[in-house]
Design a protein around this motif. Sequence first.
Motif, PDB file in Angstrom:
ATOM      1  N   HIS A   1       2.102   5.799   4.785  1.00 36.03           N
ATOM      2  CA  HIS A   1       1.574   6.267   6.062  1.00 36.03           C
ATOM      3  C   HIS A   1       0.113   5.835   6.229  1.00 36.03           C
ATOM      4  CE1 HIS A   1       1.720   8.600   9.670  1.00 36.03           C
ATOM      5  NE2 HIS A   1       0.762   9.412   9.300  1.00 36.03           N
ATOM      6  N   GLN A   2      -0.624   5.923   5.157  1.00 37.27           N
ATOM      7  CA  GLN A   2      -2.028   5.503   5.163  1.00 37.27           C
ATOM      8  C   GLN A   2      -2.143   4.034   5.569  1.00 37.27           C
ATOM      9  OE1 GLN A   2      -4.140   7.044   1.745  1.00 37.27           O
ATOM     10  NE2 GLN A   2      -5.111   5.046   1.427  1.00 37.27           N
TER      11      GLN A   2
ATOM     12  N   VAL B   1      -3.838   2.183   8.992  1.00 36.43           N
ATOM     13  CA  VAL B   1      -4.750   1.025   9.011  1.00 36.43           C
ATOM     14  C   VAL B   1      -4.211  -0.022   9.995  1.00 36.43           C
ATOM     15  CG1 VAL B   1      -5.719  -0.882   7.651  1.00 36.43           C
ATOM     16  CG2 VAL B   1      -5.554   1.406   6.635  1.00 36.43           C
TER      17      VAL B   1
ATOM     18  N   PRO C   1       1.922  -1.991  -8.152  1.00 31.18           N
ATOM     19  CA  PRO C   1       2.381  -1.938  -9.544  1.00 31.18           C
ATOM     20  C   PRO C   1       3.824  -2.413  -9.723  1.00 31.18           C
ATOM     21  CG  PRO C   1       1.322   0.128  -8.902  1.00 31.18           C
ATOM     22  CD  PRO C   1       1.491  -0.676  -7.644  1.00 31.18           C
TER      23      PRO C   1
ATOM     24  N   GLU D   1       6.086  12.521  -2.380  1.00 31.66           N
ATOM     25  CA  GLU D   1       4.993  12.772  -1.441  1.00 31.66           C
ATOM     26  C   GLU D   1       3.883  11.721  -1.534  1.00 31.66           C
ATOM     27  OE1 GLU D   1       2.147  15.867  -2.153  1.00 31.66           O
ATOM     28  OE2 GLU D   1       2.154  16.483  -0.035  1.00 31.66           O
ATOM     29  N   ASP D   2       3.485  11.379  -2.748  1.00 29.35           N
ATOM     30  CA  ASP D   2       2.401  10.395  -2.890  1.00 29.35           C
ATOM     31  C   ASP D   2       2.792   9.066  -2.236  1.00 29.35           C
ATOM     32  OD1 ASP D   2       0.991  12.267  -4.244  1.00 29.35           O
ATOM     33  OD2 ASP D   2       1.049  11.280  -6.203  1.00 29.35           O
TER      34      ASP D   2
ATOM     35  N   PHE E   1      -9.140  -7.295   7.654  1.00 27.97           N
ATOM     36  CA  PHE E   1      -7.815  -6.680   7.644  1.00 27.97           C
ATOM     37  C   PHE E   1      -6.862  -7.435   6.705  1.00 27.97           C
ATOM     38  CE2 PHE E   1      -3.453  -6.713   9.329  1.00 27.97           C
ATOM     39  CZ  PHE E   1      -3.147  -5.360   9.290  1.00 27.97           C
TER      40      PHE E   1
ATOM     41  N   TYR F   1      -7.520  -6.998   3.072  1.00 25.58           N
ATOM     42  CA  TYR F   1      -7.070  -5.697   2.575  1.00 25.58           C
ATOM     43  C   TYR F   1      -5.566  -5.689   2.312  1.00 25.58           C
ATOM     44  CZ  TYR F   1      -6.090  -0.726   2.284  1.00 25.58           C
ATOM     45  OH  TYR F   1      -5.632   0.488   1.861  1.00 25.58           O
TER      46      TYR F   1
ATOM     47  N   MET G   1       2.790   9.334   1.587  1.00 21.60           N
ATOM     48  CA  MET G   1       1.435   9.358   2.144  1.00 21.60           C
ATOM     49  C   MET G   1       0.772   7.991   2.057  1.00 21.60           C
ATOM     50  SD  MET G   1      -0.126  13.031   1.074  1.00 21.60           S
ATOM     51  CE  MET G   1      -1.631  12.549   1.874  1.00 21.60           C
ATOM     52  N   TRP G   2       1.070   7.264   0.993  1.00 22.05           N
ATOM     53  CA  TRP G   2       0.470   5.938   0.813  1.00 22.05           C
ATOM     54  C   TRP G   2       0.983   4.966   1.893  1.00 22.05           C
ATOM     55  CZ3 TRP G   2      -3.235   2.980  -0.329  1.00 22.05           C
ATOM     56  CH2 TRP G   2      -3.097   1.676  -0.810  1.00 22.05           C
TER      57      TRP G   2
ATOM     58  N   VAL H   1      -3.604  -5.114  -1.246  1.00 20.91           N
ATOM     59  CA  VAL H   1      -2.621  -4.050  -1.478  1.00 20.91           C
ATOM     60  C   VAL H   1      -1.335  -4.639  -2.075  1.00 20.91           C
ATOM     61  CG1 VAL H   1      -1.134  -2.335  -0.350  1.00 20.91           C
ATOM     62  CG2 VAL H   1      -3.557  -2.495   0.280  1.00 20.91           C
TER      63      VAL H   1
ATOM     64  N   ARG I   1      -1.971  -5.727  -5.708  1.00 21.18           N
ATOM     65  CA  ARG I   1      -2.142  -4.630  -6.670  1.00 21.18           C
ATOM     66  C   ARG I   1      -0.890  -3.768  -6.841  1.00 21.18           C
ATOM     67  NH1 ARG I   1      -7.724  -2.910  -6.549  1.00 21.18           N
ATOM     68  NH2 ARG I   1      -8.956  -4.792  -6.884  1.00 21.18           N
TER      69      ARG I   1
END
Lengths: 242, 242
Positions: free
Chosen positions: A100-101, A105, A160, A93-94, A148, A151, A97-98, A155, A158
């Motif tokens: 999708h987020q 944007v 991981p 789920e996480d 934009f 950002y 959602m990430w 992402v 970063r």
Amino acid sequence: MVYKLFYWPSIQGRGEFIRLAMEEADVKYTDVARKPASKGGGVKSILNLINDKETAYPVYAPPILIIGKKIISQTPNILMFLGARHKLAPKNEDGRMWVHQLQLVISDFLVEVHDAHHPLAKSLYYAEQKKEARRRSFDFTSSRLPKFLNYMELVIKRNPSGPYNLVGARISYADLSLFQIIEGLRYAFPSAMQKIESDYPRTISLSARISKRPRIRRYLESPNRIPFNEHGIFRYYKELDN
Amino acid sequence: MVYKLFYWPSIQGRGEFIRLAMEEADVKYTDVARKPASKGGGVKSILNLINDKETAYPVYAPPILIIGKKIISQTPNILMFLGARHKLAPKNEDGRMWVHQLQLVISDFLVEVHDAHHPLAKSLYYAEQKKEARRRSFDFTSSRLPKFLNYMELVIKRNPSGPYNLVGARISYADLSLFQIIEGLRYAFPSAMQKIESDYPRTISLSARISKRPRIRRYLESPNRIPFNEHGIFRYYKELDN
């Protein structure tokens, strides 16, 4: 089952984000509105859906995806659906959602790209809002575009799992969408992009890797890829390319 | 667990859609940025999150919701999360996607509301784009606004569970968002709305019923409801209210 996509037949537009996901997933789909009207295609096929007097689930605008009895619209919604079914998004789920987020944007940014050449109204021609488009596109290239790209670069940096994709170690629908954004920006703002691309090495490298993926390359080289043009979201007007 | 919401403290903005969902769900939350800076609040609390140099999941813009280790942003994404957890969306996949699709239409429309007073750039003051705002808002009230309301009215009318909510027989986060849109439109475009409200009886009735729900009414009457003002998305400028 074969997916049916309904989108304006003469532009890439928002439909292209769906096409890229389906191409990478290697699923079968019919691009309905690009078939001749005599075979149930054309713009009429889209209007018939939008004006359907029976459906309990009216659609607001294309792209529209139909599979079995499901009628899905709104680009990020369709991509979330395809991502879950065709491994273009994490399973947990996480992660879902990430991705999708990030897609949301990208979706918001796409409106800004469009409004750079149409700041006053969709219903007016570009020529009727040319002066205003110059002002808006100046703000776009000097402020919104770098915000934009900064950002997206952050992402990727970063991530991981390594600085290669937006999310995790596998390709996601958001990566495909980001590729499409970069291609579109290069078409619409070649001079502005040339000046700043080197500031976003990871984003540009991700985009290049996506263009070389076998299924994507096959699609991009096929006649199914509609060329960018001045009816779509990404338009090249020299006077807007600062 | 207590939710933490981070949103600009002086406006309703996009944060309000999240607040309404949390109020209806009767969950505990801290509206972090509205606390004094000396207690970890203020705008700085938002900027600290956006500029976090460590996080693997950077955020682009508020609203931001934190619960446990989860950091969620983008309004429709947060609402999807809250909807699933607090019975503000159907449980089955089709229903969840349908509510989300409607929320995405609402989200897109909200950008149009904002751009009616800011057609050229977020970075410029209203006074610097007043003439352009008049042209854009004319298109907004004459074309975009009726298109949106027609659609919402149709969705309510076609709802197989009855013409009372957007989706099914229970209230959803999209219903709450539609209420907020109607309230905002009435504030920003009182004259335009007065002329056309009677064309959308189901939408107006849904909105009235939502305002009377005990938890929503309690919230609306409390000091926690920030009044509409000319810094938010919905702004009243007489010259734009056609």
